[in-house]
Write a protein that holds these residues in place. Sequence first.
Motif, PDB file in Angstrom:
ATOM      1  N   THR A 139      15.685   8.878 -11.704  1.00  0.00           N
ATOM      2  CA  THR A 139      16.324   8.913 -10.375  1.00  0.00           C
ATOM      3  C   THR A 139      15.428   8.285  -9.307  1.00  0.00           C
ATOM      4  N   ASP A 140      14.386   7.603  -9.736  1.00  0.00           N
ATOM      5  CA  ASP A 140      13.437   6.997  -8.802  1.00  0.00           C
ATOM      6  C   ASP A 140      13.193   5.546  -9.220  1.00  0.00           C
ATOM      7  N   PRO A 141      13.904   4.580  -8.649  1.00  0.00           N
ATOM      8  CA  PRO A 141      13.761   3.169  -9.066  1.00  0.00           C
ATOM      9  C   PRO A 141      12.335   2.638  -8.925  1.00  0.00           C
ATOM     10  N   ALA A 142      11.646   3.021  -7.845  1.00  0.00           N
ATOM     11  CA  ALA A 142      10.282   2.519  -7.641  1.00  0.00           C
ATOM     12  C   ALA A 142       9.356   3.000  -8.747  1.00  0.00           C
ATOM     13  N   LEU A 143       9.448   4.268  -9.109  1.00  0.00           N
ATOM     14  CA  LEU A 143       8.613   4.804 -10.186  1.00  0.00           C
ATOM     15  C   LEU A 143       9.002   4.195 -11.523  1.00  0.00           C
ATOM     16  N   ALA A 144      10.295   4.007 -11.745  1.00  0.00           N
ATOM     17  CA  ALA A 144      10.755   3.404 -12.997  1.00  0.00           C
ATOM     18  C   ALA A 144      10.225   1.978 -13.139  1.00  0.00           C
ATOM     19  N   TYR A 145      10.268   1.206 -12.048  1.00  0.00           N
ATOM     20  CA  TYR A 145       9.759  -0.173 -12.087  1.00  0.00           C
ATOM     21  C   TYR A 145       8.263  -0.180 -12.387  1.00  0.00           C
ATOM     22  N   HIS A 146       7.532   0.739 -11.776  1.00  0.00           N
ATOM     23  CA  HIS A 146       6.082   0.805 -11.995  1.00  0.00           C
ATOM     24  C   HIS A 146       5.766   1.131 -13.453  1.00  0.00           C
ATOM     25  N   LEU A 147       6.437   2.124 -14.008  1.00  0.00           N
ATOM     26  CA  LEU A 147       6.150   2.509 -15.394  1.00  0.00           C
ATOM     27  C   LEU A 147       6.560   1.429 -16.381  1.00  0.00           C
TER      28      LEU A 147
ATOM     29  N   LEU B  61       7.216  12.600 -16.112  1.00  0.00           N
ATOM     30  CA  LEU B  61       7.140  11.427 -15.244  1.00  0.00           C
ATOM     31  C   LEU B  61       8.314  10.490 -15.512  1.00  0.00           C
ATOM     32  N   ASN B  62       8.653  10.272 -16.778  1.00  0.00           N
ATOM     33  CA  ASN B  62       9.805   9.422 -17.113  1.00  0.00           C
ATOM     34  C   ASN B  62      11.111  10.074 -16.682  1.00  0.00           C
ATOM     35  N   SER B  63      11.157  11.402 -16.713  1.00  0.00           N
ATOM     36  CA  SER B  63      12.354  12.094 -16.240  1.00  0.00           C
ATOM     37  C   SER B  63      12.550  11.877 -14.740  1.00  0.00           C
ATOM     38  N   PHE B  64      11.462  11.942 -13.978  1.00  0.00           N
ATOM     39  CA  PHE B  64      11.545  11.657 -12.547  1.00  0.00           C
ATOM     40  C   PHE B  64      11.953  10.206 -12.299  1.00  0.00           C
ATOM     41  N   ALA B  65      11.508   9.314 -13.184  1.00  0.00           N
ATOM     42  CA  ALA B  65      11.787   7.887 -12.995  1.00  0.00           C
ATOM     43  C   ALA B  65      13.267   7.560 -13.144  1.00  0.00           C
TER      44      ALA B  65
ATOM     45  N   VAL C  34       0.844  -1.208   0.000  1.00  0.00           N
ATOM     46  CA  VAL C  34       0.000   0.000   0.000  1.00  0.00           C
ATOM     47  C   VAL C  34       0.873   1.251   0.000  1.00  0.00           C
ATOM     48  N   GLU C  35       1.930   1.225   0.834  1.00  0.00           N
ATOM     49  CA  GLU C  35       2.815   2.387   0.881  1.00  0.00           C
ATOM     50  C   GLU C  35       3.476   2.623  -0.470  1.00  0.00           C
ATOM     51  N   ASN C  36       3.869   1.564  -1.137  1.00  0.00           N
ATOM     52  CA  ASN C  36       4.490   1.704  -2.456  1.00  0.00           C
ATOM     53  C   ASN C  36       3.490   2.246  -3.470  1.00  0.00           C
ATOM     54  N   ASN C  37       2.254   1.714  -3.423  1.00  0.00           N
ATOM     55  CA  ASN C  37       1.216   2.193  -4.352  1.00  0.00           C
ATOM     56  C   ASN C  37       0.912   3.670  -4.108  1.00  0.00           C
ATOM     57  N   ARG C  38       0.826   4.062  -2.855  1.00  0.00           N
ATOM     58  CA  ARG C  38       0.558   5.471  -2.538  1.00  0.00           C
ATOM     59  C   ARG C  38       1.725   6.353  -2.986  1.00  0.00           C
ATOM     60  N   TYR C  39       2.924   5.847  -2.861  1.00  0.00           N
ATOM     61  CA  TYR C  39       4.093   6.615  -3.295  1.00  0.00           C
ATOM     62  C   TYR C  39       4.057   6.860  -4.801  1.00  0.00           C
ATOM     63  N   ILE C  40       3.713   5.809  -5.549  1.00  0.00           N
ATOM     64  CA  ILE C  40       3.639   5.943  -7.010  1.00  0.00           C
ATOM     65  C   ILE C  40       2.561   6.945  -7.394  1.00  0.00           C
ATOM     66  N   LEU C  41       1.379   6.827  -6.770  1.00  0.00           N
ATOM     67  CA  LEU C  41       0.287   7.751  -7.088  1.00  0.00           C
ATOM     68  C   LEU C  41       0.640   9.172  -6.668  1.00  0.00           C
ATOM     69  N   ARG C  42       1.383   9.312  -5.584  1.00  0.00           N
ATOM     70  CA  ARG C  42       1.820  10.641  -5.145  1.00  0.00           C
ATOM     71  C   ARG C  42       2.693  11.295  -6.212  1.00  0.00           C
ATOM     72  N   ARG C  43       3.628  10.544  -6.776  1.00  0.00           N
ATOM     73  CA  ARG C  43       4.493  11.112  -7.817  1.00  0.00           C
ATOM     74  C   ARG C  43       3.681  11.511  -9.039  1.00  0.00           C
ATOM     75  N   ILE C  44       2.674  10.720  -9.375  1.00  0.00           N
ATOM     76  CA  ILE C  44       1.815  11.052 -10.520  1.00  0.00           C
ATOM     77  C   ILE C  44       1.051  12.345 -10.243  1.00  0.00           C
ATOM     78  N   ILE C  45       0.510  12.472  -9.036  1.00  0.00           N
ATOM     79  CA  ILE C  45      -0.241  13.681  -8.675  1.00  0.00           C
ATOM     80  C   ILE C  45       0.677  14.889  -8.644  1.00  0.00           C
ATOM     81  N   GLU C  46       1.904  14.719  -8.160  1.00  0.00           N
ATOM     82  CA  GLU C  46       2.848  15.833  -8.120  1.00  0.00           C
ATOM     83  C   GLU C  46       3.128  16.377  -9.515  1.00  0.00           C
ATOM     84  N   VAL C  47       3.244  15.483 -10.484  1.00  0.00           N
ATOM     85  CA  VAL C  47       3.482  15.928 -11.861  1.00  0.00           C
ATOM     86  C   VAL C  47       2.263  16.669 -12.399  1.00  0.00           C
TER      87      VAL C  47
END
Length: 691
Positions: free
Chosen positions: A159-167, A153-157, A115-128
């Motif tokens: 430097t962000d392994p979790a976001l890169a893995y999700h995308l 979003l890909n630019s953030f990914a 859940v924490e990982n999912n919320r983190y990913i959605l947080r990055r999406i909302i931030e963009v």
Amino acid sequence: MLKLSEGFYRSFRLISGKQRRFNARWLRQYPWLKYSVSLDAVLCAPCLLFDNSKSRYFSSLPFNDWKNLSTAISRHETDESHKDSMVKSENFVDISTGKQESVVSKLSSSIKKTVENNRYILRRIIEVLLLLGKQNIAIRGHTEENSNFMVILNSFAQTDPALAYHLEFANKNEKYTSPDIQNELLGLCADQVIKRIITRCRSSNYFAIMADEATDCSTKEQLSVCIRFIARNEGKHELHEEFIGFVTCPSIKGTALAQAILQHVQDCGLDILKLRGQCYDGAGNMAGKYNGVQALIRERVPLASYVHCKSHCLNLALVHTSKLQCVRTMMKTVQDITFAFSYSGKRLEAFANELAEDAVTREKLEGRQKLRTLCETRWTSRTDALMTFRKSFPVVVHALETLEADNDEKAGEHVRAILRFEFIITLVTCEHILSSLVGLTAILQQVDMDLVEAVREANVVVSLLRAEREDEAVFDEVFQKAVDIASEFQIGACVPRQNMNQRNRANYQIADPKAYWRVALYYVFLDHLIQEITDRVMSNQDRFCAQLLIPSRLDELNDDHVNAIYATFAQDIASTRESFGGEIQRWRVRWGQANLLRPSTLLSTLDVTSKAAYPGIYLVLSVLATMPATSASCERSFSSMRRIKSYLRSTMTGDRLSNLGILHIHREIEIDIDEIINSFASVKCRNLDFV
């Protein structure tokens, strides 16, 4: 079950022809072994608790053959079931003592981590999305892969392994980057902003609405709705005008617009019965006496007084004043020449070349490189355009002459039109008079402007214009300025051709040019402008009488005024006429004290007014301050609308336009992303867990 201590002995039993009994040493040698006194037998505690096998010694069947106990124990310890039971028992003890997490806890921790990982990913999406929305950057592109949203979003990914893995590896329906998800998240963010604005508005007693409509680039009518209310900040009263959204209107009739405004205000969570003011322009569908928006809303809320936007009133005053023939001709000539230079590369280059050679004019223009166009609807902005044209007059003339020599026939017509004394004196006179209105125009557009201050500032301008009319030296200076400009091109001061039988224009029998233009232009233009401002900007309704409650004007208040104030606000004042009269008397006594500084504005008066001691006066002043003076906030929102919905983004829906408008206009309001994620998760079941 009992563990025998040293020296504990049971009675002997005859086993295989010999007397035998249990030995306590076996319990110390095999800790898992337990002795039952009642059964006079031993059992394996782990197997008894965790082994479900039937008909097995040491688990379901007690063992008491003391002769063969050692052999049975050796065989039992090598049994796989016993080993499993031992592991289970050890885990049970460790979990019970807190040395190890239970299976449920381990599963719960795993879910929590997911859940924490999912919320983190959605947080990055909302931030963009918030970054793009607040900065008014297009979110989508010709293709989704190359859109600004996905590129950032890909630019953030990177430097962000979790976001890169999700995308990279998330299922298509679990990435949460689709346009529909974007719209949903933008809507939730905009709703949070509106809720914060509405929460502040509810803390006030009353509110007012401002609305205006405009056509966007896709030829759809967009209605801008704003609210005005008073909020307290550290003991001080502050006026707020907040944009609460665009509403796409299928019709611009008064009935449709009134219904759209009321529905949108109620959807935002406001009590329509607390509406005390409404401000629109003077269009028939908005200000109509019977079927206009203001009339239809007053049928629903009779106390919602209508105020004609003072900025529009000032604009109308200038429109009617400028119907003087020579003024109208001058304005059209300036506009035609400005368009000619603005929309032709050849002509603009000729202007730039002449400007580069004229150091004096460059200094006067203070860095400006081109002429300013005359706005068709904002007449007060024409002052800047006329000033620029006057300062660059020599450059304009020389540029037009150069173009005429290059076979530009239109340039020849323009240069002959402006090289006339009538044009020059009209240009200089209008620029001088209109410059007196620049300050009033800016003040009227301020958020904290109220009706009292608007009329007060308009009165200042009128007084200034009247003083200038009486001072002959003012026009003498204006006339001399025109003569100086004309003399550079060998143009003498003169009067138009006169005819005794002329009926269609002013035909003053005055030979002196200065006296003629003073009477035919300066006085006429000035008198008409003063009258228009007085009739349109300074006129108000019954509620305006409440301004006499301001301490600085309290000496003007009489019993008739008190009766009028009470009659106007009777439905809001929770007291009788006698009680309100007593409150007025105490109010007079309070501000009649010597050496007491009297406030002169509504807000400063509210700051020193006790709501408990003077409830009626506080309410009356609050309502008067709440009533808007202009609908300038709506006009400002249209500037944002044209930046957001451009011809490159013309297919944008009304809801998306409104949401992006709210985020862009209120970009200083911080968004609680955790609250957005919770709301997003609670709307419906999601493919990923967020709570």
